[in-house]
Enzyme design. Structure first.
Site, PDB file in Angstrom:
ATOM      1  N   ASP A 125       6.660  29.722  10.171  1.00 14.94           N
ATOM      2  CA  ASP A 125       6.695  30.849   9.241  1.00 14.94           C
ATOM      3  C   ASP A 125       5.897  32.032   9.762  1.00 14.94           C
ATOM      4  O   ASP A 125       6.129  33.176   9.345  1.00 14.94           O
ATOM      5  CB  ASP A 125       6.145  30.406   7.880  1.00 14.94           C
ATOM      6  CG  ASP A 125       6.326  31.472   6.818  1.00 14.94           C
ATOM      7  OD1 ASP A 125       7.464  31.927   6.636  1.00 14.94           O
ATOM      8  OD2 ASP A 125       5.325  31.859   6.181  1.00 14.94           O
TER       9      ASP A 125
ATOM     10  N   MET B 197       7.049  35.969  -0.092  1.00 12.34           N
ATOM     11  CA  MET B 197       7.379  37.377   0.114  1.00 12.34           C
ATOM     12  C   MET B 197       7.308  37.806   1.572  1.00 12.34           C
ATOM     13  O   MET B 197       7.620  38.955   1.888  1.00 12.34           O
ATOM     14  CB  MET B 197       6.418  38.247  -0.705  1.00 12.34           C
ATOM     15  CG  MET B 197       6.567  38.079  -2.209  1.00 12.34           C
ATOM     16  SD  MET B 197       8.211  38.543  -2.808  1.00 12.34           S
ATOM     17  CE  MET B 197       8.274  40.260  -2.321  1.00 12.34           C
ATOM     18  N   ARG B 198       6.889  36.894   2.461  1.00  9.80           N
ATOM     19  CA  ARG B 198       6.759  37.299   3.857  1.00  9.80           C
ATOM     20  C   ARG B 198       8.108  37.703   4.453  1.00  9.80           C
ATOM     21  O   ARG B 198       8.186  38.605   5.286  1.00  9.80           O
ATOM     22  CB  ARG B 198       6.122  36.178   4.672  1.00  9.80           C
ATOM     23  CG  ARG B 198       5.854  36.573   6.122  1.00  9.80           C
ATOM     24  CD  ARG B 198       5.045  35.536   6.868  1.00  9.80           C
ATOM     25  NE  ARG B 198       3.658  35.522   6.405  1.00  9.80           N
ATOM     26  CZ  ARG B 198       3.044  34.442   5.959  1.00  9.80           C
ATOM     27  NH1 ARG B 198       3.687  33.284   5.883  1.00  9.80           N
ATOM     28  NH2 ARG B 198       1.798  34.503   5.564  1.00  9.80           N
ATOM     29  N   ALA B 199       9.187  37.068   4.007  1.00 11.43           N
ATOM     30  CA  ALA B 199      10.505  37.411   4.529  1.00 11.43           C
ATOM     31  C   ALA B 199      10.855  38.859   4.223  1.00 11.43           C
ATOM     32  O   ALA B 199      11.395  39.577   5.076  1.00 11.43           O
ATOM     33  CB  ALA B 199      11.556  36.475   3.939  1.00 11.43           C
TER      34      ALA B 199
ATOM     35  N   VAL C 241       8.638  41.153   6.508  1.00 10.84           N
ATOM     36  CA  VAL C 241       9.051  41.124   7.916  1.00 10.84           C
ATOM     37  C   VAL C 241      10.402  41.806   8.095  1.00 10.84           C
ATOM     38  O   VAL C 241      10.606  42.564   9.061  1.00 10.84           O
ATOM     39  CB  VAL C 241       9.107  39.668   8.430  1.00 10.84           C
ATOM     40  CG1 VAL C 241       9.733  39.608   9.814  1.00 10.84           C
ATOM     41  CG2 VAL C 241       7.711  39.064   8.464  1.00 10.84           C
TER      42      VAL C 241
END
Length: 694
Positions: free
Chosen positions: A200, A281-283, A286
């Site tokens: 991830d 929320m990292r997707a 990024v």
């Protein structure tokens, strides 16, 4: 220094005006380091390492504070550097971007840095010696075979990537320094998967494969032979392309801060991420950063639908929810559907009809969902509803001679079938007793090169890190008799002490699975395969090697020789047919042979044998006696083993328990393989009498 293969000469990288796949992902993460790095997955021999090592040569040089060991940015107001603080007019020097390689066998103190032994032993002062993370600051940290990286180094990388700095508290040293780098990893999925936490942390992922077009393969060979024959002349042929690529990257780095990411584009990114059901929320973050970087790369000042499409293909495949052994992938049709609604281009009229789906390479993978239905008809072996009721009849109606249960049959009448597994669960931890000395992992207790220090030893040829306090204590009584230079400590070879660390090791988990007729009732075989799949998932998480031996009919088969690729084991398990007699003795002897060979190949890796069976042995006359003899032979080798008892029903024969007793193995009923199931059993045994009293 040897000539580096040119980045633009890698076949498939495209040109400076149109990069493809892996090359584009690498460039985008250097344009905007906040993207979070790149993971390149692919089979061996696909130029993964060549492309990454060539990347640094096309990146624009950077300015650093002269003499600073931590590559501080002169434009930064208060750089986090142990060599600081720096004067406002400190000298500045320009140097190329560093590509720092992190070997999978590196020690923790080499990565983080530790006390400078030369100054400690020569000058008597405790000074900090920077590690690889300090050297990689504002550069590229490259890990080849990142999936084989030891867990203690993975933890270090996770901390550094999350915080952007490194804190060292060890050996009397307390230091903190900046560590912002582009993390690039390459791996071959056949050698094992990556820990989910580290996966991830990679902003982008790309799949590469060898070209199947003969003409392309010929060009790859032609270029490689030309480079090997004359590296200087070959590099000169691509000098203009390399310079053009550097200029374009420099322009994109300058433009990226000015690219507009409006609300319409943000809403589209959120819709794409929600449609693919990604975690956290990292997707979204990024994908947004990648879209901005791609817009800057294309010379645009505003994010468009094409930028979002490219970003989603690179940022989402490894983040979508999927089964543990599914390969990353993206559903192109779903992406087209989402981008066809509410596209942000043009910004003044974000209607759904302005742009159609864009082109691009079609990545591998996608969603694979299978619906199952039940009709409530009970399974003859368990009394539970048969999840396959309503499907065409797959049994011959003739009872299996060993169990009295209907035996599955194909259309041709052969008593075999292939039954899928259910959803894997968290398995109970099975470990090898005692203390081993194998490679670092997460299963059994062992003396390893990582973990907590429990003592020290004198050097004996085995690698290890220096135990400085014990070395000094060993040398201290002899200082009066030795010639000393000022305050320096005089050491002799006999004073050296190596740290002894206790942690966890990885093991060889060999699964010996009964696939005979007595196991092949649909409900039971599904439970068995689900349990084995769960054990494989547990082995993957604990960094074990796995092997699979199956037995049915009159013989045993090595379905999978021991490997680190748990994915392959899961595929072999899914395809495993069931039916026929039960050659238990042959299965145990085949397992013993696999263990013998592996002991010769890797004597430090301790094995754990997991036998999955109901204990019946029906392959010919004297089958039970031969099975008992084989079990006694295995017990004599001292292998740690577990017997997963698959016998179900109201009346049981207890054959698997008897087998476990002969093997000297732990006996575990099938329902207790799951950690939750074991907890429920323990809880019921503890609370049962109390509830009866109440």
């Amino acid at each position: 220094m040897p000539q580096q293969y040119p980045f633009s000469a890698v076949v498939g990288s495209g040109t400076a005006s149109d990069l493809d796949g892996m090359a584009l992902a690498l460039v985008l993460t250097t344009i905007s380091p906040g993207v979070g790095g790149v993971l390149v997955r692919g089979e061996k021999g696909t130029a993964k390492s060549t492309a990454v090592r060539a990347l640094a040569a096309v990146l624009p040089p950077i300015d650093v504070v002269a003499g600073d060991r931590f590559s501080s940015d002169p434009a930064e107001p208060a750089p986090l550097s142990p060599d600081g603080p720096f004067a406002a007019d400190a000298a500045v020097e320009t140097r190329p971007v560093r590509l720092v390689e992190l070997p999978v066998g590196a020690t923790e103190d080499r990565v983080l840095g530790s006390i400078d032994l030369q100054k400690a032993l020569g000058e008597g002062t405790a000074a900090y010696g920077p590690g690889l993370l300090a050297r990689a600051h504002r550069g590229i940290l490259y890990v080849d075979e990142v999936n084989l990286l030891h867990d203690h180094l993975v933890d270090v990388l996770l901390d550094a990537a999350a915080m952007g700095r490194v804190t060292v508290e060890r050996d009397g040293v307390s230091v903190e320094h900046a560590a912002r780098f582009v993390l690039v990893g390459t791996m071959n999925p056949e050698e094992g998967e990556l820990r989910p936490q580290l996966l991830d942390r990679f902003g982008l992922t790309v799949e590469v494969a060898a070209p199947r077009d003969p003409a392309v393969r010929v060009e790859v060979v032609r270029r490689r032979l030309a480079f090997d024959a004359d590296p200087t002349a070959f590099a000169a042929r691509y000098a203009d392309a390399e310079a053009a690529l550097t200029a374009r990257i420099r322009a994109a780095q300058a433009r990226v801060a000015e690219v507009v990411l409006d609300d319409a584009a943000l809403l589209t990114i959120a819709e794409v991420c929600a449609a693919f059901d990604v975690d956290g929320m990292r997707a979204d973050i990024v994908t947004a950063r990648t879209a901005v970087a791609h817009a800057a790369w294309q010379g645009r000042d505003r994010v468009t639908a094409d930028d979002i499409r490219v970003a989603a293909r690179l940022a989402l495949p490894h983040r979508r929810r999927r089964n543990p052994f599914d390969a990353p992938g993206l559903d192109e049709d779903l992406l087209d559907e989402v981008l066809g609604e509410g596209q942000p281009e043009p910004p003044e009229d974000p209607g759904p009809e302005d742009d159609g789906p864009g082109g691009g390479a079609d990545p591998e993978g996608g969603f694979d969902s299978q619906a199952r239905s039940t009709s409530g008809e009970p399974d003859p072996t368990s009394g539970e509803p048969d999840p396959t009721a309503g499907e065409p009849d797959s049994t011959s109606g003739e009872p299996d001679p060993t169990s009295g249960e209907p035996a599955p049959a194909t259309a041709g009448g052969s008593v075999t079938s292939t039954i899928g597994a259910g959803t894997p669960y968290r398995a109970r931890l099975f470990s090898v007793a005692g203390t081993g000395t194998g490679d670092a992992g997460r299963r059994s207790r062992a003396i390893t090169r990582t973990g907590r220090q429990v003592g020290s030893r004198t050097p004996d040829g085995e690698p290890g890190s220096l135990h400085l306090p014990d070395t000094i204590r060993a040398a201290a009584p002899h200082q009066h008799a030795r010639t000393r230079r000022g305050t320096a400590l005089t050491l002799a070879p006999a004073d050296l002490r190596i740290a002894v660390k206790e942690g966890r090791e990885s093991n060889l988990v060999l699964l010996c699975v009964d696939a005979s007729g007595s196991m092949s009732a649909r409900r039971r075989m599904e439970q068995v395969k689900t349990a084995v799949l769960s054990l494989l998932l547990d082995a993957y998480q604990r960094r074990d090697k796995v092997g699979l031996v199956t037995f049915r009919g009159h013989a045993a088969t090595v379905a999978l020789p021991p490997t680190s690729s748990v994915e392959v084991a899961a595929r072999r398990l899914e395809e495993l047919p069931a039916g026929g007699r039960t050659p238990l003795a042959e299965g145990l002897l085949q397992a013993a042979e696999v263990l013998r060979v592996e002991r010769l190949r890797d004597p430090r890796r301790r094995p754990l044998l997991v036998v999955v069976t109901d204990g019946r042995a029906t392959a010919g006359a004297g089958a039970r006696q031969r099975a008992a003899q084989a079990a006694a032979y295995l017990a004599g080798t001292g292998v740690a083993s577990v017997v997963v008892d698959c016998e179900t029903g109201r009346f049981t024969m207890g054959l698997a328990r008897e087998l476990a007793r002969t093997l000297g193995a732990e006996h575990v009923p099938l329902g207790e393989v799951t950690a939750d199931g074991l907890t429920d059993v323990v809880r019921s045994r503890r609370t049962g009498p109390r509830e009866e009293v109440a």
